[in-house]
Design a protein around this motif. Sequence first.
Motif, PDB file in Angstrom:
ATOM      1  N   LYS A  16       0.847  -1.202   0.000  1.00  0.00           N
ATOM      2  CA  LYS A  16       0.000   0.000   0.000  1.00  0.00           C
ATOM      3  C   LYS A  16       0.880   1.248   0.000  1.00  0.00           C
ATOM      4  CE  LYS A  16      -3.815  -2.470   0.685  1.00  0.00           C
ATOM      5  NZ  LYS A  16      -3.329  -3.787   0.319  1.00  0.00           N
ATOM      6  N   TRP A  17       0.363   2.322  -0.565  1.00  0.00           N
ATOM      7  CA  TRP A  17       1.165   3.538  -0.682  1.00  0.00           C
ATOM      8  C   TRP A  17       1.602   4.074   0.681  1.00  0.00           C
ATOM      9  CZ3 TRP A  17      -0.245   7.986   1.750  1.00  0.00           C
ATOM     10  CH2 TRP A  17      -1.578   8.100   2.174  1.00  0.00           C
ATOM     11  N   HIS A  18       0.748   3.925   1.690  1.00  0.00           N
ATOM     12  CA  HIS A  18       1.084   4.481   3.006  1.00  0.00           C
ATOM     13  C   HIS A  18       2.098   3.622   3.759  1.00  0.00           C
ATOM     14  CE1 HIS A  18      -1.624   1.499   4.767  1.00  0.00           C
ATOM     15  NE2 HIS A  18      -2.496   1.835   3.834  1.00  0.00           N
ATOM     16  N   GLU A  19       2.446   2.465   3.192  1.00  0.00           N
ATOM     17  CA  GLU A  19       3.490   1.629   3.797  1.00  0.00           C
ATOM     18  C   GLU A  19       4.884   2.008   3.272  1.00  0.00           C
ATOM     19  OE1 GLU A  19       1.228  -2.618   4.337  1.00  0.00           O
ATOM     20  OE2 GLU A  19       1.930  -2.088   2.334  1.00  0.00           O
ATOM     21  N   LEU A  20       4.915   2.816   2.222  1.00  0.00           N
ATOM     22  CA  LEU A  20       6.185   3.146   1.573  1.00  0.00           C
ATOM     23  C   LEU A  20       6.756   4.439   2.141  1.00  0.00           C
ATOM     24  CD1 LEU A  20       5.083   2.422  -2.103  1.00  0.00           C
ATOM     25  CD2 LEU A  20       6.029   0.827  -0.425  1.00  0.00           C
ATOM     26  N   THR A  21       8.072   4.565   2.109  1.00  0.00           N
ATOM     27  CA  THR A  21       8.716   5.770   2.629  1.00  0.00           C
ATOM     28  C   THR A  21       8.448   6.945   1.689  1.00  0.00           C
ATOM     29  OG1 THR A  21      10.736   5.249   1.423  1.00  0.00           O
ATOM     30  CG2 THR A  21      10.571   4.438   3.687  1.00  0.00           C
ATOM     31  N   PRO A  22       8.463   8.170   2.214  1.00  0.00           N
ATOM     32  CA  PRO A  22       8.307   9.343   1.347  1.00  0.00           C
ATOM     33  C   PRO A  22       9.396   9.363   0.270  1.00  0.00           C
ATOM     34  CG  PRO A  22       8.128   9.958   3.653  1.00  0.00           C
ATOM     35  CD  PRO A  22       8.581   8.526   3.624  1.00  0.00           C
ATOM     36  N   GLY A  23       8.987   9.526  -0.958  1.00  0.00           N
ATOM     37  CA  GLY A  23       9.949   9.558  -2.056  1.00  0.00           C
ATOM     38  C   GLY A  23      10.633   8.227  -2.291  1.00  0.00           C
ATOM     39  N   LEU A  24      10.094   7.160  -1.682  1.00  0.00           N
ATOM     40  CA  LEU A  24      10.688   5.816  -1.774  1.00  0.00           C
ATOM     41  C   LEU A  24      12.158   5.806  -1.334  1.00  0.00           C
ATOM     42  CD1 LEU A  24       9.098   4.372  -5.032  1.00  0.00           C
ATOM     43  CD2 LEU A  24       8.486   3.883  -2.671  1.00  0.00           C
ATOM     44  N   THR A  25      12.473   6.658  -0.376  1.00  0.00           N
ATOM     45  CA  THR A  25      13.824   6.684   0.182  1.00  0.00           C
ATOM     46  C   THR A  25      14.120   5.352   0.867  1.00  0.00           C
ATOM     47  OG1 THR A  25      13.557   9.032   0.599  1.00  0.00           O
ATOM     48  CG2 THR A  25      15.357   7.932   1.744  1.00  0.00           C
ATOM     49  N   ILE A  26      15.332   4.838   0.654  1.00  0.00           N
ATOM     50  CA  ILE A  26      15.743   3.576   1.289  1.00  0.00           C
ATOM     51  C   ILE A  26      16.638   3.896   2.474  1.00  0.00           C
ATOM     52  CG2 ILE A  26      17.075   1.451   0.954  1.00  0.00           C
ATOM     53  CD1 ILE A  26      16.105   1.461  -1.948  1.00  0.00           C
ATOM     54  N   TYR A  27      16.257   3.432   3.650  1.00  0.00           N
ATOM     55  CA  TYR A  27      16.998   3.719   4.879  1.00  0.00           C
ATOM     56  C   TYR A  27      17.966   2.617   5.258  1.00  0.00           C
ATOM     57  CZ  TYR A  27      13.537   7.403   5.516  1.00  0.00           C
ATOM     58  OH  TYR A  27      12.758   8.513   5.334  1.00  0.00           O
ATOM     59  N   GLU A  28      17.735   1.407   4.769  1.00  0.00           N
ATOM     60  CA  GLU A  28      18.595   0.304   5.190  1.00  0.00           C
ATOM     61  C   GLU A  28      19.895   0.296   4.377  1.00  0.00           C
ATOM     62  OE1 GLU A  28      15.380  -0.381   3.643  1.00  0.00           O
ATOM     63  OE2 GLU A  28      14.703  -2.221   4.576  1.00  0.00           O
ATOM     64  N   PRO A  29      20.995  -0.151   5.003  1.00  0.00           N
ATOM     65  CA  PRO A  29      22.248  -0.279   4.257  1.00  0.00           C
ATOM     66  C   PRO A  29      22.300  -1.610   3.502  1.00  0.00           C
ATOM     67  CG  PRO A  29      22.590  -0.883   6.536  1.00  0.00           C
ATOM     68  CD  PRO A  29      21.149  -0.460   6.427  1.00  0.00           C
ATOM     69  N   GLY A  30      23.168  -1.680   2.513  1.00  0.00           N
ATOM     70  CA  GLY A  30      23.475  -2.951   1.874  1.00  0.00           C
ATOM     71  C   GLY A  30      22.376  -3.540   1.017  1.00  0.00           C
ATOM     72  N   THR A  31      21.426  -2.734   0.577  1.00  0.00           N
ATOM     73  CA  THR A  31      20.311  -3.294  -0.186  1.00  0.00           C
ATOM     74  C   THR A  31      20.708  -3.669  -1.613  1.00  0.00           C
ATOM     75  OG1 THR A  31      19.635  -1.066  -0.762  1.00  0.00           O
ATOM     76  CG2 THR A  31      18.520  -2.096   1.113  1.00  0.00           C
ATOM     77  N   ALA A  32      21.850  -3.155  -2.087  1.00  0.00           N
ATOM     78  CA  ALA A  32      22.258  -3.463  -3.460  1.00  0.00           C
ATOM     79  C   ALA A  32      22.515  -4.957  -3.643  1.00  0.00           C
ATOM     80  CB  ALA A  32      23.509  -2.668  -3.834  1.00  0.00           C
ATOM     81  N   VAL A  33      22.880  -5.629  -2.573  1.00  0.00           N
ATOM     82  CA  VAL A  33      23.134  -7.069  -2.660  1.00  0.00           C
ATOM     83  C   VAL A  33      21.863  -7.811  -3.074  1.00  0.00           C
ATOM     84  CG1 VAL A  33      23.775  -9.121  -1.325  1.00  0.00           C
ATOM     85  CG2 VAL A  33      24.983  -6.961  -0.951  1.00  0.00           C
ATOM     86  N   ASP A  34      20.712  -7.323  -2.587  1.00  0.00           N
ATOM     87  CA  ASP A  34      19.443  -8.008  -2.848  1.00  0.00           C
ATOM     88  C   ASP A  34      18.726  -7.480  -4.090  1.00  0.00           C
ATOM     89  OD1 ASP A  34      19.728  -9.419  -0.421  1.00  0.00           O
ATOM     90  OD2 ASP A  34      18.974  -7.680   0.672  1.00  0.00           O
ATOM     91  N   THR A  35      19.204  -6.388  -4.651  1.00  0.00           N
ATOM     92  CA  THR A  35      18.462  -5.722  -5.721  1.00  0.00           C
ATOM     93  C   THR A  35      19.297  -5.679  -6.994  1.00  0.00           C
ATOM     94  OG1 THR A  35      17.505  -4.298  -4.035  1.00  0.00           O
ATOM     95  CG2 THR A  35      17.175  -3.635  -6.325  1.00  0.00           C
ATOM     96  N   LEU A  36      18.746  -6.142  -8.090  1.00  0.00           N
ATOM     97  CA  LEU A  36      19.461  -6.117  -9.360  1.00  0.00           C
ATOM     98  C   LEU A  36      19.295  -4.747  -9.999  1.00  0.00           C
ATOM     99  CD1 LEU A  36      18.682  -9.679 -10.753  1.00  0.00           C
ATOM    100  CD2 LEU A  36      20.616  -8.888  -9.371  1.00  0.00           C
ATOM    101  N   THR A  37      20.102  -3.798  -9.507  1.00  0.00           N
ATOM    102  CA  THR A  37      19.987  -2.414  -9.965  1.00  0.00           C
ATOM    103  C   THR A  37      20.424  -2.241 -11.411  1.00  0.00           C
ATOM    104  OG1 THR A  37      22.135  -2.048  -8.932  1.00  0.00           O
ATOM    105  CG2 THR A  37      20.191  -1.365  -7.688  1.00  0.00           C
ATOM    106  N   GLY A  38      21.089  -3.252 -11.974  1.00  0.00           N
ATOM    107  CA  GLY A  38      21.487  -3.160 -13.372  1.00  0.00           C
ATOM    108  C   GLY A  38      20.301  -3.048 -14.315  1.00  0.00           C
ATOM    109  N   GLU A  39      19.122  -3.440 -13.836  1.00  0.00           N
ATOM    110  CA  GLU A  39      17.921  -3.329 -14.675  1.00  0.00           C
ATOM    111  C   GLU A  39      17.541  -1.876 -14.927  1.00  0.00           C
ATOM    112  OE1 GLU A  39      14.982  -5.559 -12.618  1.00  0.00           O
ATOM    113  OE2 GLU A  39      15.812  -7.498 -13.183  1.00  0.00           O
TER     114      GLU A  39
END
Length: 103
Positions: A16-39
């Motif tokens: 749901k939209w209200h579960e997401l951070t403002p501007g979809l900011t990511i607060y956790e470190p190290g998320t690149a390991v889990d996310t294929l940002t190359g897409e």
Amino acid sequence: MADKFISSKDINEQSKWHELTPGLTIYEPGTAVDTLTGEWRTNTPVFIEEKCKQCLLCIPVCPDNAIPVEDLKRLDFDFDHCKGCGICVKVCPFDAITMEGIN
Ligand code: SF4
Ligand code: SF4
């Protein structure tokens, strides 16, 4: 503040939209390991191995840690994570990286 929002790794099509951070900011470190940002990439760096002097200047400037190093030598790009920002192209003093896709 981050506690009232769901973790970025738990976001899915049902979130749901209200579960997401403002501007979809990511607060956790190290998320690149889990996310294929190359897409997200629209421009793609090309490694020209015969021009490379293995100075390794391109390694620390990559914001996505997308240039693997083995036995003190850089390898070809990790395209699962390279976003095509072009910083490595600017930094390389030996023109060993070019960029495809720039208009
Ligand atoms: S283009 Fe950007 S993200 Fe990709 S390897 Fe070079 S510095 Fe890293
Ligand atoms: S900066 Fe250029 S020459 Fe140096 S390791 Fe990277 S690609 Fe090779």
